[in-house]
Design a protein around this motif. Structure first.
Motif, PDB file in Angstrom:
ATOM      1  N   UNK A  33       1.997  -2.081  12.276  1.00  0.00           N
ATOM      2  CA  UNK A  33       1.125  -0.934  12.529  1.00  0.00           C
ATOM      3  C   UNK A  33       0.025  -0.888  11.480  1.00  0.00           C
ATOM      4  N   UNK A  34      -1.121  -0.448  11.916  1.00  0.00           N
ATOM      5  CA  UNK A  34      -2.253  -0.178  11.028  1.00  0.00           C
ATOM      6  C   UNK A  34      -2.713   1.258  11.282  1.00  0.00           C
ATOM      7  N   UNK A  35      -2.658   2.081  10.224  1.00  0.00           N
ATOM      8  CA  UNK A  35      -3.063   3.475  10.342  1.00  0.00           C
ATOM      9  C   UNK A  35      -4.145   3.782   9.314  1.00  0.00           C
ATOM     10  N   UNK A  36      -5.084   4.643   9.701  1.00  0.00           N
ATOM     11  CA  UNK A  36      -6.079   5.160   8.779  1.00  0.00           C
ATOM     12  C   UNK A  36      -5.756   6.626   8.511  1.00  0.00           C
ATOM     13  N   UNK A  37      -5.596   6.952   7.217  1.00  0.00           N
ATOM     14  CA  UNK A  37      -5.111   8.265   6.798  1.00  0.00           C
ATOM     15  C   UNK A  37      -6.212   9.070   6.106  1.00  0.00           C
ATOM     16  N   UNK A  38      -6.155  10.368   6.376  1.00  0.00           N
ATOM     17  CA  UNK A  38      -6.896  11.366   5.594  1.00  0.00           C
ATOM     18  C   UNK A  38      -5.867  12.324   5.010  1.00  0.00           C
ATOM     19  N   UNK A  39      -5.899  12.495   3.702  1.00  0.00           N
ATOM     20  CA  UNK A  39      -4.902  13.319   3.028  1.00  0.00           C
ATOM     21  C   UNK A  39      -5.598  14.530   2.406  1.00  0.00           C
ATOM     22  N   UNK A  40      -5.060  15.735   2.712  1.00  0.00           N
ATOM     23  CA  UNK A  40      -5.688  16.987   2.297  1.00  0.00           C
ATOM     24  C   UNK A  40      -4.731  17.800   1.423  1.00  0.00           C
ATOM     25  N   UNK A  55     -12.210  -0.036   1.244  1.00  0.00           N
ATOM     26  CA  UNK A  55     -12.922  -1.247   0.822  1.00  0.00           C
ATOM     27  C   UNK A  55     -11.979  -2.432   0.750  1.00  0.00           C
ATOM     28  N   UNK A  56     -10.730  -2.256   1.237  1.00  0.00           N
ATOM     29  CA  UNK A  56      -9.722  -3.323   1.317  1.00  0.00           C
ATOM     30  C   UNK A  56      -9.147  -3.701  -0.046  1.00  0.00           C
ATOM     31  N   UNK A  57      -9.111  -2.768  -0.973  1.00  0.00           N
ATOM     32  CA  UNK A  57      -8.465  -3.000  -2.267  1.00  0.00           C
ATOM     33  C   UNK A  57      -7.005  -2.555  -2.185  1.00  0.00           C
ATOM     34  N   UNK A  58      -6.080  -3.412  -2.678  1.00  0.00           N
ATOM     35  CA  UNK A  58      -4.657  -3.114  -2.630  1.00  0.00           C
ATOM     36  C   UNK A  58      -4.331  -1.972  -3.588  1.00  0.00           C
ATOM     37  N   UNK A  59      -3.627  -0.938  -3.079  1.00  0.00           N
ATOM     38  CA  UNK A  59      -3.327   0.261  -3.858  1.00  0.00           C
ATOM     39  C   UNK A  59      -1.843   0.419  -4.194  1.00  0.00           C
ATOM     40  N   UNK A  60      -0.989  -0.413  -3.629  1.00  0.00           N
ATOM     41  CA  UNK A  60       0.447  -0.297  -3.880  1.00  0.00           C
ATOM     42  C   UNK A  60       1.246  -0.424  -2.600  1.00  0.00           C
ATOM     43  N   UNK A  61       2.602  -0.386  -2.762  1.00  0.00           N
ATOM     44  CA  UNK A  61       3.430  -0.530  -1.571  1.00  0.00           C
ATOM     45  C   UNK A  61       4.884  -0.238  -1.834  1.00  0.00           C
ATOM     46  N   UNK A  82      -4.125   0.286   1.265  1.00  0.00           N
ATOM     47  CA  UNK A  82      -5.401  -0.331   0.923  1.00  0.00           C
ATOM     48  C   UNK A  82      -6.495   0.731   0.994  1.00  0.00           C
ATOM     49  N   UNK A  83      -7.446   0.600   0.118  1.00  0.00           N
ATOM     50  CA  UNK A  83      -8.611   1.477   0.203  1.00  0.00           C
ATOM     51  C   UNK A  83      -9.459   1.044   1.389  1.00  0.00           C
ATOM     52  N   UNK A  99      -7.589   6.291   3.288  1.00  0.00           N
ATOM     53  CA  UNK A  99      -7.135   4.928   3.015  1.00  0.00           C
ATOM     54  C   UNK A  99      -6.508   4.333   4.270  1.00  0.00           C
ATOM     55  N   UNK A 100      -6.173   3.049   4.168  1.00  0.00           N
ATOM     56  CA  UNK A 100      -5.524   2.331   5.268  1.00  0.00           C
ATOM     57  C   UNK A 100      -4.084   2.018   4.890  1.00  0.00           C
TER      58      UNK A 100
END
Length: 800
Positions: free
Chosen positions: A340-347, A410-416, A407-408, A356-357
């Protein structure tokens, strides 16, 4: 004196002979007008299609069935491979001898020479303790699995993840050919191809002979078997789009070869499936912690994929008419993966914090081994007086590796995060059954059964650490569990018939549960030793030849599964954790049913009214675990009650149009409380199915099916209803030896799955939408070496 005895004997013989009926006739090929030899002719009980007697035609196409019990109405069936089966009701309450004269068999679907072509076996038939769904009549599911087959039955619902519920409960027992499945029910049903299924038995009030396990009853999947002498093979191949353009496809195939050499029969089969399934997912989750409100919104695509393959073999040996031996082996390998690929907005308090992705992938790999061996002995060749012993062994060994990485934009790895789980599950069953006829049409059944179960679960959680550049094991979220459960049972049943009107069956079952759970932290070890009693009663009353009443009552149990009891936290994804509950109690179910069946001139109508009361109802609730993170855990939510009615109506309107319709309407109520929060819910809901079948020129057949499911409440929210439409076109070639079916599913794109959870501290919404309608093509080939010297045995399955 000898002369007197001889006269008495002759008189008795003459009287006995005059009390029996006779059926004669001749079978002719309608196209060539030639007599047909070795055609199967049989008489069946008109209520449940049970075989009474039968035979085959001789070289002149003639048949002569003798010694028929008078005073009954039978269903006559005439069938031969590649030809349209003929059915006709015969009344032996008014005639001692019936001559059908010429019975014309044809590859078409016409009505010939005074013999009426009824619907090939009704969509649903009824017996005293179950109803039987004829899967072979469902053209719209031939390229699908047993899950999609069950979704077409009003008693059953399937959620967006393929989980099956029987009358609103996932707590049912799955049997395959009467034997328990090695896998969890919904997983096992995903592996059974619809083209291999003959019937599905729905047993909502099982008798004492069956396990008491299961909230809503038993689903028994009956696979196809061949009873023709010689060698025959059924081959099915299918393919479809994957609802995501032309880049991915679904395809699969299976075969079943039967070798029947009189006393010895072999069945060998194999399956291969490469599934792909895509859905668009929209999610909203809002959590409240103190005075702060946090929300995440996501959109993305979810894909299920993998490869499933396996083989099975079975042997039946009958050295004589009194002894029968069978051995079976089934081996399967299943890969059921998800990405799965999801795009998230966190508020936070309506202020956007991050976008982020999220990339998820889950790899599941399972190995399943099932073996069985059975022996049955008939006393004096009487099928109603027997002793049998059956043993089964099931191994279910699986491993799972789930990983989520951020991932941001901009495709930068943020953790997992990563979670692994593996462990085998073993089960052994030994059953003894004995039945003996008594006086006045009574029978007694006695039996004993022992189930031995052992499983182990090793679970590890990992988190990516940038300081070491790799995933690091989290000891506090990693656990090992060993689970042992043995169940010892015995039962007794008394059944019979009074004045050929009232059928009855009384049973009692006792089960002793011995369970031990050993965990990483020995302070959490748990032991249970419990004895339970489960009575049951079934009645049927034949008002006349066309009207029948049924009634039943039973008590059942639904024990917690291994994963329900593990008290450890395990991550499903970065926003969801799960936790078991070692204090769970088993559910206890009281179930009551009243049914009415009416046999129409060209169809049937039936209705069932049911009531089910469940104490200690088990439900999986959702609560806030952390910021934007929820925890799922099972609880005993209180008491649930369901009062409903099922309706079924099928009719052949004319030579070219027949239909069947079904509906399930019920009122559902939950009364319970957890941690000071009320779980009270109630609703009235319904679901319906309407199937139309049309016979067209050139032997084309069209089936159009519509399903409607209304909203259903859960403990904390609601599952939104939907409507769907399917279409199938079928054509036979080469006198029925080749069949092709073109299917279109969800043709109006209306099958959306939506769920809500709404509590004081949590709001969660999820919608899954298939991307395209699914178009599938399946082709079946029937090969055999039958000749005029082959003998056709009476049927207990499909002929191919």
């Amino acid at each position: 004196m000898r002369l007197i005895y001889s006269l008495i004997f002759c008189l008795i013989t003459i009287i006995s002979f005059t009390q029996k009926g006779q059926l004669i006739g001749k079978v002719i090929d309608e196209k060539s007008n030639n007599p047909m030899s070795y055609v199967t002719v049989s008489l069946h009980n008109q209520n449940d299609s049970l075989l009474i007697t039968g035979g085959i035609t001789n070289s002149e196409g003639e048949f002569n069935i003798k010694d028929i019990e008078l005073g009954n109405i039978y269903l006559f069936k005439c069938s031969f491979i590649g030809y349209q089966s003929i059915f006709k009701k015969l009344d032996f309450s008014k005639s001692k001898s019936i001559n059908l004269e010429n019975v014309m068999l044809s590859v078409s679907n016409e009505v010939l020479d005074g013999v009426e072509v009824l619907a090939d076996k009704p969509f649903v038939t009824y017996e005293i303790d179950k109803k039987v769904v004829n899967v072979e009549a469902m053209s719209n599911v031939v390229s699908q699995t047993a899950v999609e087959v069950l979704a077409n039955i009003p008693s059953i619902s399937v959620d967006m993840d393929g989980n099956v519920s029987l009358r609103g409960s996932q707590g049912f027992t799955l049997l395959i050919n009467g034997r328990p499945s090695a896998m969890p029910p919904s997983d096992a049903l995903q592996l059974i191809q619809a083209s291999n299924i003959k019937d599905i038995e729905i047993i909502t009030n099982p008798s004492a002979k069956y396990d008491a396990e299961g909230t809503s009853g038993i689903i028994n999947v009956i696979l196809k078997k061949n009873k023709l002498e010689g060698v025959s093979t059924l081959i099915n191949i299918n393919g479809s789009n994957a609802a995501n353009g032309t880049d991915y496809w679904n395809y699969g195939g299976d075969f079943l070869t039967s070798i029947n050499k009189g006393k010895v029969k072999f069945n060998i089969g194999g399956q291969f499936v490469d599934p792909n399934r895509f859905r668009d997912i929209q999610q909203i989750r809002q959590t409240v912690l103190g005075v702060d409100t946090f929300r995440i919104e996501s959109d993305g695509i979810h894909r299920y994929f993998g490869k499933n393959y396996g083989g099975n073999a079975a042997m039946e040996y009958s050295p004589n008419e009194s002894n029968f031996l069978n051995i079976g082996l089934n081996v399967r390998k299943r890969q059921w993966n998800a990405a799965a690929n999801y795009f998230f907005d966190e508020y936070s308090n309506d202020s956007l914090l991050y976008d982020y992705e999220n990339r998820e992938r889950t790899l599941r790999d399972f190995f399943v081994l099932s073996g069985s061996m059975g022996y049955q002995h008939l006393f004096n060749k009487d099928k109603d007086h027997y002793f049998s012993i059956t043993s089964t062994y099931n191994l279910y060994d699986g491993k799972e590796d789930a990983q989520t990485e951020f991932f941001s934009l901009e495709n930068d790895f943020q953790g997992g995060n990563r979670n692994t789980e593996f462990g085998p599950s073993n089960a052994i069953r030994v059953s003894l059954d004995y039945q003996k006829p008594l006086k006045n049409s009574m029978k007694i059944q006695l039996g004993a059964r022992s189930d031995f179960g052992f499983s182990r679960d090793d679970q590890d959680a990992f988190e990516y650490r940038f300081d070491v550049g790799e995933y690091v094991r989290l000891d506090s979220f990693s656990t090992d569990v060993t689970y042992v459960q043995n169940v010892y049972a015995g039962y007794g049943i008394l059944n019979g018939e009074f004045k050929e009107k009232l059928g009855y069956q009384f049973g009692i079952r006792a089960e002793y549960t011995d369970r031990f759970i050993e965990m990483t932290n020995s302070n959490l070890n748990a032991t249970i030793q419990r004895l339970n009693w489960f009575p049951s009663a079934h009645f049927s009353y034949k008002i006349d030849d066309k009207n029948q009443l049924k009634a039943s009552a039973s008590r059942r149990i639904n024990r917690p599964k291994t994963w329900h009891l593990e008290p450890f936290i395990a991550w499903e994804d970065p926003y969801t954790v799960r936790q078991g509950n070692p204090d769970l109690l088993p559910e206890y179910i009281q179930s009551y049913e009243l049914g009415y069946i009416k046999d129409l001139e060209k169809g049937s109508f039936s209705t069932e009214i049911y009531f089910r009361n469940v104490n200690n109802i088990r439900a999986r609730i959702q609560e806030v675990y952390d910021t934007n993170v929820i925890v799922k855990r099972p609880v005993n939510a209180g008491v649930s009650q369901a009062l409903g009615a099922e309706f079924s109506f099928n009719k052949r309107v004319n030579k070219w149009w027949s239909f069947n319709a079904g509906a399930n309407l019920f009122y559902y109520k939950i009364t319970g409380q957890i941690s000071g929060s009320s779980l009270d819910q109630e609703t009235f809901t319904y679901r319906g199915r309407w199937s139309n079948s049309f016979l067209l020129p050139k032997d084309f057949k069209i089936q159009f099916i519509s399903n409607y499911i209304a909203d259903v409440v859960s403990v904390q929210g609601i599952d939104k209803g939907f409507i769907s439409f399917d279409l199938a076109l079928k054509k036979d070639f080469s006198e029925g030896k080749i069949s092709s079916t073109l299917q279109m599913r969800n043709i109006l794109a209306t099958e959306r799955r939506e769920t809500w959870v709404d509590t004081e501290t949590l709001y969660s919404y999820r919608m899954a939408t298939p991307r395209w309608l699914v178009v599938a093509l399946s082709v079946s080939f029937r090969l055999n070496n039958f000749s005029n010297t082959d003998k056709i045995k009476t049927e207990e399955g499909s002929e191919f």
